[in-house]
Design an enzyme around this catalytic site. Structure first.
Site, mmCIF file in Angstrom:
data_model
loop_
_atom_site.group_PDB
_atom_site.id
_atom_site.type_symbol
_atom_site.label_atom_id
_atom_site.label_comp_id
_atom_site.label_asym_id
_atom_site.label_seq_id
_atom_site.Cartn_x
_atom_site.Cartn_y
_atom_site.Cartn_z
ATOM 1 N N VAL A 235 0.822 -1.205 0.000
ATOM 2 C CA VAL A 235 0.000 0.000 0.000
ATOM 3 C C VAL A 235 0.858 1.256 0.000
ATOM 4 O O VAL A 235 0.640 2.180 -0.788
ATOM 5 C CB VAL A 235 -0.967 0.003 1.202
ATOM 6 C CG1 VAL A 235 -1.756 1.308 1.258
ATOM 7 C CG2 VAL A 235 -1.920 -1.180 1.126
ATOM 8 N N ARG B 112 11.392 -0.511 7.631
ATOM 9 C CA ARG B 112 12.201 -1.403 8.467
ATOM 10 C C ARG B 112 13.474 -1.852 7.766
ATOM 11 O O ARG B 112 14.487 -2.110 8.402
ATOM 12 C CB ARG B 112 11.372 -2.624 8.876
ATOM 13 C CG ARG B 112 10.328 -2.340 9.924
ATOM 14 C CD ARG B 112 9.586 -3.589 10.329
ATOM 15 N NE ARG B 112 8.792 -4.139 9.220
ATOM 16 C CZ ARG B 112 8.047 -5.236 9.302
ATOM 17 N NH1 ARG B 112 8.014 -5.931 10.432
ATOM 18 N NH2 ARG B 112 7.350 -5.666 8.271
ATOM 19 N N LYS C 165 -6.979 -0.816 10.648
ATOM 20 C CA LYS C 165 -8.268 -1.236 11.216
ATOM 21 C C LYS C 165 -8.133 -1.824 12.616
ATOM 22 O O LYS C 165 -8.970 -1.573 13.484
ATOM 23 C CB LYS C 165 -8.944 -2.246 10.289
ATOM 24 C CG LYS C 165 -8.076 -3.432 9.951
ATOM 25 C CD LYS C 165 -8.683 -4.292 8.881
ATOM 26 C CE LYS C 165 -7.690 -5.331 8.364
ATOM 27 N NZ LYS C 165 -6.651 -4.725 7.502
ATOM 28 N N GLU D 74 -10.465 6.183 5.915
ATOM 29 C CA GLU D 74 -11.335 5.525 4.928
ATOM 30 C C GLU D 74 -10.797 4.167 4.506
ATOM 31 O O GLU D 74 -11.548 3.219 4.297
ATOM 32 C CB GLU D 74 -11.486 6.427 3.700
ATOM 33 C CG GLU D 74 -12.469 5.908 2.659
ATOM 34 C CD GLU D 74 -13.908 5.944 3.150
ATOM 35 O OE1 GLU D 74 -14.495 4.847 3.313
ATOM 36 O OE2 GLU D 74 -14.433 7.039 3.376
ATOM 37 N N ILE E 258 -13.571 1.279 -1.534
ATOM 38 C CA ILE E 258 -14.996 1.603 -1.457
ATOM 39 C C ILE E 258 -15.227 2.794 -0.532
ATOM 40 O O ILE E 258 -14.888 2.731 0.649
ATOM 41 C CB ILE E 258 -15.808 0.397 -0.938
ATOM 42 C CG1 ILE E 258 -15.563 -0.834 -1.802
ATOM 43 C CG2 ILE E 258 -17.297 0.737 -0.909
ATOM 44 C CD1 ILE E 258 -16.175 -2.100 -1.246
ATOM 45 N N GLY F 275 -2.585 -15.465 -4.390
ATOM 46 C CA GLY F 275 -2.189 -14.285 -3.639
ATOM 47 C C GLY F 275 -3.314 -13.596 -2.901
ATOM 48 O O GLY F 275 -3.126 -12.525 -2.325
ATOM 49 N N ASP G 131 -10.235 -9.979 11.078
ATOM 50 C CA ASP G 131 -10.171 -8.810 10.210
ATOM 51 C C ASP G 131 -11.555 -8.180 10.058
ATOM 52 O O ASP G 131 -11.728 -6.965 10.221
ATOM 53 C CB ASP G 131 -9.612 -9.226 8.841
ATOM 54 C CG ASP G 131 -9.626 -8.097 7.830
ATOM 55 O OD1 ASP G 131 -8.663 -7.313 7.816
ATOM 56 O OD2 ASP G 131 -10.596 -8.006 7.047
ATOM 57 N N LYS H 201 -13.301 -4.372 11.403
ATOM 58 C CA LYS H 201 -14.037 -3.473 10.517
ATOM 59 C C LYS H 201 -15.465 -3.264 11.011
ATOM 60 O O LYS H 201 -16.009 -2.153 10.920
ATOM 61 C CB LYS H 201 -14.032 -4.038 9.103
ATOM 62 C CG LYS H 201 -12.635 -4.096 8.497
ATOM 63 C CD LYS H 201 -12.606 -4.874 7.192
ATOM 64 C CE LYS H 201 -11.194 -4.941 6.628
ATOM 65 N NZ LYS H 201 -11.105 -5.764 5.399
#
Length: 430
Positions: A17, A48, A107, A131, A138, A189, A203, A207
């Protein structure tokens, strides 16, 4: 008039990202400057492994000292995409203390410590935008906290994890078992080498906590979210779902109680009718269905993960925060005025699909029906198949409190004629 002095951005993390954020900032620099009203400059990148080659990033910007970077005092915005709780939490609060606003995609941290982070941002007059923390590209958080700010949101129902949706979609479309579908997701992946956070629902639960807090103006932490993973979902469950005109999805569900006095947040696999918009969400895509008083039913759909989609959400926040900076203002902070209690899972009203292995002899169905009646649970449909002294009994209930449904299942396990509970799954979206 465009301000000539650039707004300086510190980037914490330069993985999938972060590298996309840096690339877009560079390639779209002119457009971003026009949209913001001032140039934006990448002033430092904390990583790192500094020896790694990062295409398009000046090596002179790279540092391993993230704390020193956020303490510089000339940084306008810190973009945090390193994830995890620490050092991200300390770096964000340090950024606020030294004059920077923050854009985060974290998150887990927001679900655990969002209230404290919002308080720190408010104390220092800074922005905290996130966001990208919930559903990748989205637009969801901004519509909930701004576009629907004048409405009353009653329910948020969504597929918020692309890995699990890919696996369940494969099981549905090909008849594959869970492990086979997971192996394919890993090879492509979509799944991490250790997929636990995804397939066990951690996860999605993070959220859900964020979405519930924004939707209901109430502080909801990760510990408040009921969670079940999807590792026990079988090909047989999909066959049963198809017989009911349903499919199976791992859902994040946040809703107000009917009397409006409390809220619930939960993550678990569920059967949903094929007629529901979420049933058609395929592959690794995400979708969130929002129900409100005035706007009615809204659906947000798109790629929920990946470098470019997530970076798109980060850059959208970056533009908003930079505009606020130029105007000497801050955007919406935490809205927790409602302070509604978060009810336990037992208070949720839902339906169960229960598959039982039973003895194939007279009176079994009557015994099973008696257990349901004793717990105040009404039966909608029953299907029974028997052969060679063994039988399967599939019961779909009417809506009831989850506590009553759970108690029913536990009582069924104790019947001599019930050899095992093959599967239990909630039915939603009706």
């Amino acid at each position: 008039m465009m301000r000539t002095r650039p707004l300086k951005v510190a980037l914490l993390g330069c993985g999938v990202v972060g590298s996309e954020v840096a690339r877009i900032m560079t390639t779209h620099a002119d457009d971003l400057a026009q949209r913001i009203g001032a140039p934006v400059e990448l002033a430092g990148v904390a990583v790192r492994r500094p020896s790694k080659v990062r295409e398009g990033i000046d090596p002179a910007l790279v540092t391993t000292d993230a704390t020193a970077l956020v303490k510089r005092g000339d940084i306008d915005v810190v973009v945090e995409v390193i994830g995890g709780i620490e050092p991200a939490r300390s770096l964000i609060t340090t950024a606020f203390e030294h004059g920077a606003s923050v854009v985060s995609a974290n998150k887990a941290l927001l679900a655990q410590d969002g209230a404290a982070l919002h308080a720190a941002a408010e104390e220092h007059g800074r922005d905290l935008y996130y966001e990208a923390a919930v559903a990748g590209a989205i637009p969801l958080i901004r519509p909930l906290r701004e576009s629907l700010a004048g409405d009353k949101v009653n329910r948020v129902l969504g597929i918020v994890n692309g890995t699990t949706n890919f696996i369940l979609d494969k099981m549905d479309s090909t008849g594959a078992g869970y492990q086979e579908a997971l192996d394919e997701a890993t090879a492509l992946g979509y799944a991490e080498a250790d997929p636990t956070a995804d397939v066990e629902g951690f996860d999605a639960a993070a959220k859900a906590a964020i979405l519930a807090g924004i939707a209901f103006h109430t502080r909801v932490r990760l510990d408040d979210v009921y969670r079940e993973g999807m590792t026990e979902v079988t090909a047989a469950d999909f066959r049963s779902a198809k017989e009911m005109g349903c499919t199976i999805k791992l859902l994040a569900i946040c809703e107000r109680a009917r009397d409006g006095a409390s809220v619930t947040a939960r993550v678990h696999p569920a059967m949903i009718p094929l007629s529901h918009p979420l049933a058609s969400v395929r592959g690794a895509y995400n979708a969130v269905f929002v129900e409100s008083d005035a706007a009615g039913q809204l659906m947000f759909y798109g790629p929920g993960a990946g470098g470019s989609p997530t970076a798109s959400a980060v850059l959208g926040d970056l533009v908003a925060v930079c505009r606020n900076k130029l105007n000497g203002a801050t955007g919406p902070g935490e809205s927790a005025y409602a302070a509604l209690p978060v009810s336990p899972m037992g208070d949720v009203v839902t339906r169960y699909h229960i598959s039982l292995d039973v003895a194939d002899k007279p009176g079994v169905l009557a015994q099973v029906a008696t257990v349901f009646a004793e717990h105040g649970v009404s039966i909608d449909t029953v299907r029974q198949q028997g052969k060679d002294g063994e039988a399967s009994l599939v019961v779909v209930t009417h809506r009831a409190l989850d506590a009553a449904l759970t108690g029913t299942v536990e009582a069924l396990r104790k019947l001599d004629t019930v050899r095992g509970v093959a599967s239990i799954m909630r039915v939603e979206g009706e």
